[in-house]
Motif scaffolding. Structure first.
Motif, PDB file in Angstrom:
ATOM      1  N   TYR A 127       0.828  -1.202   0.000  1.00 18.60           N
ATOM      2  CA  TYR A 127       0.000   0.000   0.000  1.00 18.60           C
ATOM      3  C   TYR A 127       0.866   1.257   0.000  1.00 18.60           C
ATOM      4  O   TYR A 127       0.598   2.205  -0.748  1.00 18.60           O
ATOM      5  CB  TYR A 127      -0.934  -0.002   1.211  1.00 18.60           C
ATOM      6  N   ALA A 153      -7.202   1.849  -2.732  1.00 16.03           N
ATOM      7  CA  ALA A 153      -6.858   0.438  -2.548  1.00 16.03           C
ATOM      8  C   ALA A 153      -7.034  -0.374  -3.829  1.00 16.03           C
ATOM      9  O   ALA A 153      -6.217  -1.248  -4.145  1.00 16.03           O
ATOM     10  CB  ALA A 153      -7.705  -0.152  -1.423  1.00 16.03           C
ATOM     11  N   GLN A 188      -8.414  -4.088   0.063  1.00 16.52           N
ATOM     12  CA  GLN A 188      -9.508  -3.287   0.591  1.00 16.52           C
ATOM     13  C   GLN A 188      -9.895  -3.743   1.995  1.00 16.52           C
ATOM     14  O   GLN A 188     -10.174  -2.910   2.871  1.00 16.52           O
ATOM     15  CB  GLN A 188     -10.718  -3.357  -0.348  1.00 16.52           C
ATOM     16  N   LEU A 194      -7.330  -2.563   4.478  1.00 25.78           N
ATOM     17  CA  LEU A 194      -7.406  -1.135   4.763  1.00 25.78           C
ATOM     18  C   LEU A 194      -8.651  -0.788   5.581  1.00 25.78           C
ATOM     19  O   LEU A 194      -8.557  -0.061   6.576  1.00 25.78           O
ATOM     20  CB  LEU A 194      -7.422  -0.352   3.453  1.00 25.78           C
ATOM     21  N   TYR A 212      -8.243   8.433  -0.727  1.00 23.42           N
ATOM     22  CA  TYR A 212      -8.850   7.215  -0.164  1.00 23.42           C
ATOM     23  C   TYR A 212     -10.314   7.061  -0.585  1.00 23.42           C
ATOM     24  O   TYR A 212     -11.008   8.031  -0.884  1.00 23.42           O
ATOM     25  CB  TYR A 212      -8.754   7.251   1.358  1.00 23.42           C
ATOM     26  N   GLY A 242     -10.786   2.368   8.464  1.00 21.45           N
ATOM     27  CA  GLY A 242     -10.251   2.604   7.127  1.00 21.45           C
ATOM     28  C   GLY A 242      -9.643   3.988   6.987  1.00 21.45           C
ATOM     29  O   GLY A 242      -8.573   4.149   6.391  1.00 21.45           O
ATOM     30  N   HIS A 297      -6.382   4.039   9.023  1.00 21.75           N
ATOM     31  CA  HIS A 297      -5.357   3.210   8.388  1.00 21.75           C
ATOM     32  C   HIS A 297      -4.732   3.949   7.201  1.00 21.75           C
ATOM     33  O   HIS A 297      -3.505   3.994   7.054  1.00 21.75           O
ATOM     34  CB  HIS A 297      -5.967   1.895   7.914  1.00 21.75           C
ATOM     35  N   HIS A 298      -5.598   4.516   6.347  1.00 24.78           N
ATOM     36  CA  HIS A 298      -5.073   5.217   5.172  1.00 24.78           C
ATOM     37  C   HIS A 298      -4.237   6.423   5.586  1.00 24.78           C
ATOM     38  O   HIS A 298      -3.141   6.641   5.047  1.00 24.78           O
ATOM     39  CB  HIS A 298      -6.214   5.664   4.264  1.00 24.78           C
TER      40      HIS A 298
END
Length: 465
Positions: free
Chosen positions: A53, A66, A81, A84, A374, A381, A384-385
């Motif tokens: 990623y 993703a 996906q 993430l 994102y 999510g 995380h991103h």
């Protein structure tokens, strides 16, 4: 284009010239760089997905989401996906490592912590935290998500180190939307200023600093400034041009007769700046460039501020900077601080410019590391991103530092060993030592002095500029 932006653009163009061979070995360097970050992930599959990623965020993909990143690596999109947006891995340890590295490699005793909100325009109503709120990117109220970022600025470099998602009150009180977006049960509504203080409390001791700064959204809150004083932080925060202040260095109006002397009336900070004589402004070169120095003019005085309907019970310094535009007009910036009255205006200028450095970080993260690309709806999510994008941006910063180190070998990562050691802060600030190795504890944050009570300000003359 404003002169300061034209000069900075020329400097960025020059920095963008990449010497032949500089990118040789970049992928092995990236793998080595990511090792301490992914070490906290428990499964090999998670570590592999995190590496892929970040590689995708640093690629030349038009859309760094993703799905696109999975196809870049010839993978099925569902696995990346899920990693993430659904996989319950903790992003906190990765940010802990980011803060540790930035503190050690960029840390200076008079470093600056910058708090800066940034918005992401979004459609629909399902994405976590989305709502109609001020979007600086669009310059209006619109549908968006807002993150509060913590950045660190020193003379060595600047970097983003942490982020909090602002959850509007209507989200915080909507159980159904919270469940659908996976908002943790313990998460409650917190203002943007409260989120900023959380990051400061958690990260401040790990990032050697003497100052806290931020834009006028941060500075307009008298409660926030009071909380910074309570924590012993030295701040210089932008405030809106209509902020009301009483100039404590101005002569008192004549009394109508016997009785207590009158106090100077409250007025806007813009009115105070317009009333200054030309000789009251000090010209400062804030940065040297090949096209010439970037010049601003600064002035300051001691004031009692009134904001949000509240009159402050302590004295603060009003600092004003102005910069002449191409049409001959002046652009003004207004700031309130609690530094000692003897602090030179040139030191205030250094701190003031730190906030613009973090704006550059955000632009770089959005433009080169996919910070805004994102396509996730959940709480996990989003975090995380954001975490992986901040790490990717830090890698770009390290590569930039490596490119500026002409003695570095082509395939060696830029280190900070040669930069560490004793450092001297700016004028008016005490000397602090930055630790020389990763193994030593970092210096604690510089703490400001006690608040100056209003009664102590009456004998003071106007500070010399």
């Amino acid at each position: 284009m404003e002169p300061r932006f034209r000069i900075r653009l020329d400097e960025l163009h020059e920095d963008a010239e990449v010497p032949l061979g500089l990118l040789r070995g970049v992928l092995p360097r990236l793998e080595t760089f990511l090792e301490p970050f992914v070490a906290s992930l428990s499964r090999a599959e998670q570590r592999c997905n995190a590496q892929h990623y970040v590689q995708g965020l640093l690629s030349d993909l038009d859309d760094k989401n993703a799905e696109a990143i999975a196809y870049l690596h010839d993978q099925e999109r569902q696995a990346l996906q899920k990693f993430l947006g659904q996989s319950p891995w903790e992003h906190g340890p990765l940010l802990d490592e980011l803060v540790r590295q930035v503190g050690v490699e960029l840390g200076e005793a008079d470093g600056v912590l910058v708090l800066d909100p940034s918005a992401f325009p979004k459609k629909g109503t399902a994405s976590v935290g989305v709502g109609r709120q001020w979007c600086g990117r669009l310059g209006k109220v619109d549908n968006c998500q807002v993150g509060i970022y913590l950045g660190y600025v020193s003379r060595r470099e600047h970097a983003l180190v942490d982020v909090r998602l602002y959850l509007p009150q209507e989200w915080a009180q909507d159980r159904s939307r919270r469940q659908q977006a996976g908002v943790p049960k313990e998460t409650r509504f917190r203002t943007r200023h409260q989120l900023a203080l959380e990051m400061l409390d958690q990260r401040g001791a790990l990032l050697p600093h003497a100052w806290v700064t931020g834009d006028d959204e941060m500075g307009r809150s008298s409660w926030f400034r009071k909380e910074l004083r309570r924590r012993g932080e030295c701040y210089l925060l932008a405030v809106p041009s209509n902020t009301q202040v009483r100039d404590l260095a101005a002569p008192s109006p004549p009394a109508p007769g016997r009785g207590r002397p009158r106090l100077a009336p409250f007025g806007g900070v813009d009115d105070w700046a317009r009333a200054l004589a030309a000789q009251a402004w000090q010209t400062i070169a804030v940065r040297d460039g090949e096209k010439g120095p970037l010049l601003v003019q600064g002035a300051r005085t001691l004031v009692q501020a009134r904001s949000e309907g509240r009159v402050s019970d302590v004295a603060e310094l009003l600092v004003v900077f102005r910069e002449q535009q191409a049409d001959g007009s002046w652009k003004h910036d207004y700031l309130l601080g609690n530094a000692p009255v003897t602090t030179p205006v040139v030191e205030f200028a250094r701190v003031f410019k730190a906030e613009h450095r973090i704006e550059e970080c955000l632009k770089r993260a959005k433009g080169e590391a996919g910070l805004a690309d994102y396509q996730v709806r959940t709480w996990e999510g989003w975090h995380h991103h954001q975490t992986l994008s901040l790490i990717a941006t830090w890698f770009l910063t390290q590569e930039t530092r490596r490119g500026k180190n002409t003695d570095a070998r082509a395939d060696s990562a830029a280190g900070a060993a040669a930069d560490r050691g004793d450092t001297e802060p700016g004028p008016g600030l005490p000397s602090r030592r930055v630790p020389p190795s990763h193994d030593e504890p970092l210096a604690a944050a510089h703490r400001g002095g006690p608040a100056l009570p209003l009664e102590a300000t009456q004998p003071l003359a106007a500070p010399a500029v």
